[in-house]
Write a protein that holds these residues in place. Structure first.
Motif, PDB file in Angstrom:
ATOM      1  N   ALA A  95      -2.564   3.788  -2.495  1.00  0.00           N
ATOM      2  CA  ALA A  95      -1.902   3.402  -3.726  1.00  0.00           C
ATOM      3  C   ALA A  95      -0.875   4.460  -4.101  1.00  0.00           C
ATOM      4  CB  ALA A  95      -2.917   3.226  -4.850  1.00  0.00           C
ATOM      5  N   ILE A  96       0.331   4.001  -4.481  1.00  0.00           N
ATOM      6  CA  ILE A  96       1.405   4.890  -4.899  1.00  0.00           C
ATOM      7  C   ILE A  96       1.750   4.559  -6.343  1.00  0.00           C
ATOM      8  CG2 ILE A  96       3.748   5.693  -4.452  1.00  0.00           C
ATOM      9  CD1 ILE A  96       3.470   4.455  -1.628  1.00  0.00           C
ATOM     10  N   ASP A  97       1.690   5.537  -7.238  1.00  0.00           N
ATOM     11  CA  ASP A  97       2.103   5.269  -8.610  1.00  0.00           C
ATOM     12  C   ASP A  97       3.049   6.357  -9.101  1.00  0.00           C
ATOM     13  OD1 ASP A  97       0.663   7.439  -9.887  1.00  0.00           O
ATOM     14  OD2 ASP A  97      -1.161   6.271  -9.686  1.00  0.00           O
ATOM     15  N   GLY A  98       3.717   6.081 -10.200  1.00  0.00           N
ATOM     16  CA  GLY A  98       4.682   7.008 -10.778  1.00  0.00           C
ATOM     17  C   GLY A  98       5.632   6.228 -11.662  1.00  0.00           C
ATOM     18  N   MET A  99       6.430   6.936 -12.470  1.00  0.00           N
ATOM     19  CA  MET A  99       7.304   6.261 -13.406  1.00  0.00           C
ATOM     20  C   MET A  99       8.407   5.498 -12.682  1.00  0.00           C
ATOM     21  SD  MET A  99       9.605   9.272 -15.147  1.00  0.00           S
ATOM     22  CE  MET A  99      10.226   8.091 -16.343  1.00  0.00           C
ATOM     23  N   GLY A 100       9.053   4.597 -13.399  1.00  0.00           N
ATOM     24  CA  GLY A 100      10.095   3.775 -12.824  1.00  0.00           C
ATOM     25  C   GLY A 100      11.232   4.606 -12.258  1.00  0.00           C
ATOM     26  N   GLY A 101      11.742   4.217 -11.087  1.00  0.00           N
ATOM     27  CA  GLY A 101      12.861   4.903 -10.470  1.00  0.00           C
ATOM     28  C   GLY A 101      12.485   6.163  -9.725  1.00  0.00           C
TER      29      GLY A 101
ATOM     30  N   VAL B  90       1.320  -5.331   1.442  1.00  0.00           N
ATOM     31  CA  VAL B  90       1.952  -4.499   0.418  1.00  0.00           C
ATOM     32  C   VAL B  90       2.024  -5.302  -0.864  1.00  0.00           C
ATOM     33  CG1 VAL B  90       3.939  -3.113  -0.229  1.00  0.00           C
ATOM     34  CG2 VAL B  90       3.352  -3.374   2.191  1.00  0.00           C
ATOM     35  N   LEU B  91       1.403  -4.799  -1.924  1.00  0.00           N
ATOM     36  CA  LEU B  91       1.500  -5.395  -3.263  1.00  0.00           C
ATOM     37  C   LEU B  91       2.319  -4.446  -4.117  1.00  0.00           C
ATOM     38  CD1 LEU B  91      -0.874  -7.022  -2.021  1.00  0.00           C
ATOM     39  CD2 LEU B  91      -1.902  -7.055  -4.286  1.00  0.00           C
ATOM     40  N   ASP B  92       3.563  -4.847  -4.405  1.00  0.00           N
ATOM     41  CA  ASP B  92       4.533  -3.977  -5.055  1.00  0.00           C
ATOM     42  C   ASP B  92       4.653  -4.317  -6.540  1.00  0.00           C
ATOM     43  OD1 ASP B  92       6.468  -2.008  -5.153  1.00  0.00           O
ATOM     44  OD2 ASP B  92       8.091  -3.309  -4.480  1.00  0.00           O
ATOM     45  N   ASN B  93       4.867  -3.309  -7.365  1.00  0.00           N
ATOM     46  CA  ASN B  93       5.106  -3.480  -8.803  1.00  0.00           C
ATOM     47  C   ASN B  93       3.928  -4.149  -9.521  1.00  0.00           C
ATOM     48  OD1 ASN B  93       7.648  -2.421  -8.324  1.00  0.00           O
ATOM     49  ND2 ASN B  93       8.652  -4.410  -8.262  1.00  0.00           N
ATOM     50  N   LEU B  94       2.730  -3.676  -9.269  1.00  0.00           N
ATOM     51  CA  LEU B  94       1.547  -4.303  -9.852  1.00  0.00           C
ATOM     52  C   LEU B  94       1.410  -4.064 -11.352  1.00  0.00           C
ATOM     53  CD1 LEU B  94      -1.380  -3.909  -7.272  1.00  0.00           C
ATOM     54  CD2 LEU B  94      -0.335  -6.015  -8.116  1.00  0.00           C
ATOM     55  N   GLU B  95       2.193  -3.149 -11.904  1.00  0.00           N
ATOM     56  CA  GLU B  95       2.031  -2.866 -13.337  1.00  0.00           C
ATOM     57  C   GLU B  95       2.339  -4.070 -14.211  1.00  0.00           C
ATOM     58  OE1 GLU B  95       6.266  -2.380 -12.407  1.00  0.00           O
ATOM     59  OE2 GLU B  95       4.487  -1.436 -11.529  1.00  0.00           O
TER      60      GLU B  95
ATOM     61  N   GLY C 246      10.778   6.326  -6.879  1.00  0.00           N
ATOM     62  CA  GLY C 246      10.849   6.140  -5.430  1.00  0.00           C
ATOM     63  C   GLY C 246       9.630   5.498  -4.800  1.00  0.00           C
ATOM     64  N   LYS C 247       8.808   4.804  -5.588  1.00  0.00           N
ATOM     65  CA  LYS C 247       7.576   4.205  -5.057  1.00  0.00           C
ATOM     66  C   LYS C 247       7.876   3.140  -3.991  1.00  0.00           C
ATOM     67  CE  LYS C 247       6.302   2.820  -9.122  1.00  0.00           C
ATOM     68  NZ  LYS C 247       7.455   3.382  -9.886  1.00  0.00           N
ATOM     69  N   THR C 248       8.763   2.220  -4.344  1.00  0.00           N
ATOM     70  CA  THR C 248       9.073   1.140  -3.408  1.00  0.00           C
ATOM     71  C   THR C 248       9.786   1.682  -2.180  1.00  0.00           C
ATOM     72  OG1 THR C 248       9.150  -0.507  -5.174  1.00  0.00           O
ATOM     73  CG2 THR C 248      10.295  -1.050  -3.136  1.00  0.00           C
ATOM     74  N   ALA C 249      10.671   2.658  -2.361  1.00  0.00           N
ATOM     75  CA  ALA C 249      11.364   3.260  -1.219  1.00  0.00           C
ATOM     76  C   ALA C 249      10.365   3.914  -0.267  1.00  0.00           C
ATOM     77  CB  ALA C 249      12.386   4.283  -1.706  1.00  0.00           C
ATOM     78  N   LEU C 250       9.362   4.599  -0.820  1.00  0.00           N
ATOM     79  CA  LEU C 250       8.338   5.214   0.011  1.00  0.00           C
ATOM     80  C   LEU C 250       7.522   4.153   0.729  1.00  0.00           C
ATOM     81  CD1 LEU C 250       6.754   7.617   1.058  1.00  0.00           C
ATOM     82  CD2 LEU C 250       5.444   7.629  -1.074  1.00  0.00           C
ATOM     83  N   ALA C 251       7.197   3.065   0.025  1.00  0.00           N
ATOM     84  CA  ALA C 251       6.435   1.985   0.654  1.00  0.00           C
ATOM     85  C   ALA C 251       7.209   1.378   1.816  1.00  0.00           C
ATOM     86  CB  ALA C 251       6.097   0.915  -0.384  1.00  0.00           C
ATOM     87  N   TYR C 252       8.507   1.167   1.639  1.00  0.00           N
ATOM     88  CA  TYR C 252       9.340   0.652   2.734  1.00  0.00           C
ATOM     89  C   TYR C 252       9.296   1.597   3.930  1.00  0.00           C
ATOM     90  CZ  TYR C 252      11.709  -3.284   0.426  1.00  0.00           C
ATOM     91  OH  TYR C 252      11.996  -4.482  -0.158  1.00  0.00           O
TER      92      TYR C 252
END
Length: 292
Positions: free
Chosen positions: A1-7, A90-95, A9-15
């Protein structure tokens, strides 16, 4: 699981993780589910649910008759495929899901076999049994390099002449957030460095606010918004109708924003210079524009 504030780099890291894993043949394939109610397969009005995620996974695995099955039957079929193959989900942007992200994550994880895995991203921290990474941004040196690279890419040449010591407060106050650094570059195109630095310093001065996103938007996003023309604001709002990271073509954005061709071209340039808008890789026939 990767979390952190918007912008951050979570999705970039997942890619990057998916690309690396597939290149090394750690998995037979990957299924990506992004929480975008208007466009994601399996998404429903109001946000993603476990049922929607299950349906999206099934479709990604090639179970095209997924919608006609009972939940138990679909779970059994999906679990069978996940146990027979090595699949990375990959489940992205679950918040922004309609159900608690931990509930969706736990129920999806229960379907995995010995070799399949699930990668989660969210702005909310994960507190249950997951291998957990909290992104906190770039290191100061890397953040400074990123800031200057963005300035060069956007044609803001005078930033190269600003001493590193003058940029240090901005680098520190952004916490290394790539999105915040991009917004800082946009502001530096129109305002003196000491004015921008003072704005970013306010993020720390108001650290008593419990919501880090409120601080981010109040002291970083809003100053950039204030620099926009009225037509630029109209374009920015219209871009929210398009899927993040996907965006729309020039003609689609023109129809959505109601701006004429020449005016739209100018406002696209305005939003790009202020780092509100990104431009996709051009193809032979079209270019797509999207929000970060």
């Amino acid at each position: 699981a990767i979390d952190g504030m918007g912008g951050i780099g979570k999705t970039a890291l997942a890619y990057a993780v998916v690309d690396e894993a597939l290149a090394r043949k750690r998995f037979d394939g990957a299924v990506w589910i992004r929480e975008e109610p208007s466009s994601a397969p399996g998404a429903v009005a109001g946000g993603l649910t476990y049922a929607g995620a299950l349906n999206a996974v099934a479709l990604g695995l090639g179970i095209h008759e997924a919608t006609g099955r009972s939940s138990a039957a679909l779970e059994e079929r999906v679990a069978g495929l996940l146990r027979a193959q090595k699949i990375l989900l990959v489940l992205d942007n679950l918040e922004s899901a309609a159900q608690p992200q931990s509930e969706i994550a736990q129920r999806i994880a229960a379907l995995l076999g010995p070799h399949s895995r699930v990668l989660l991203t969210s702005r909310q921290r994960f507190v249950h049994q997951v291998y957990h990474i909290h992104l906190t941004g770039l290191e100061p040196a890397a953040a400074g390099d990123f800031l200057r690279q963005e300035a060069e890419a956007r044609g803001i040449d005078h930033i190269a002449a600003i001493p590193a010591s003058a940029l240090d407060p901005i680098v520190r106050q952004t916490g290394g957030s790539p999105l915040a650094l991009k917004l800082a570059v946009g502001q530096l195109a129109y305002q003196p460095v000491d004015v921008v630095a003072e704005r970013f310093r306010a993020v720390r001065l108001h650290a008593s606010e419990s919501d880090e996103y409120a601080r981010f938007y109040r002291f970083i996003f809003l100053p950039s918004w204030d620099l926009l023309s009225q037509d630029g604001r109209q374009l920015l709002i219209s871009l929210t109708h398009f899927a993040p990271g996907v965006g729309g073509t020039f003609e689609a954005i023109k129809a959505s924003s109601g701006l004429g061709t020449d005016l739209l071209a100018d406002r696209i340039d305005e939003l790009w210079r202020l780092a509100f808008l990104e431009i996709g890789e051009p193809s032979i026939s079209t270019i797509r524009y999207y929000l970060h």
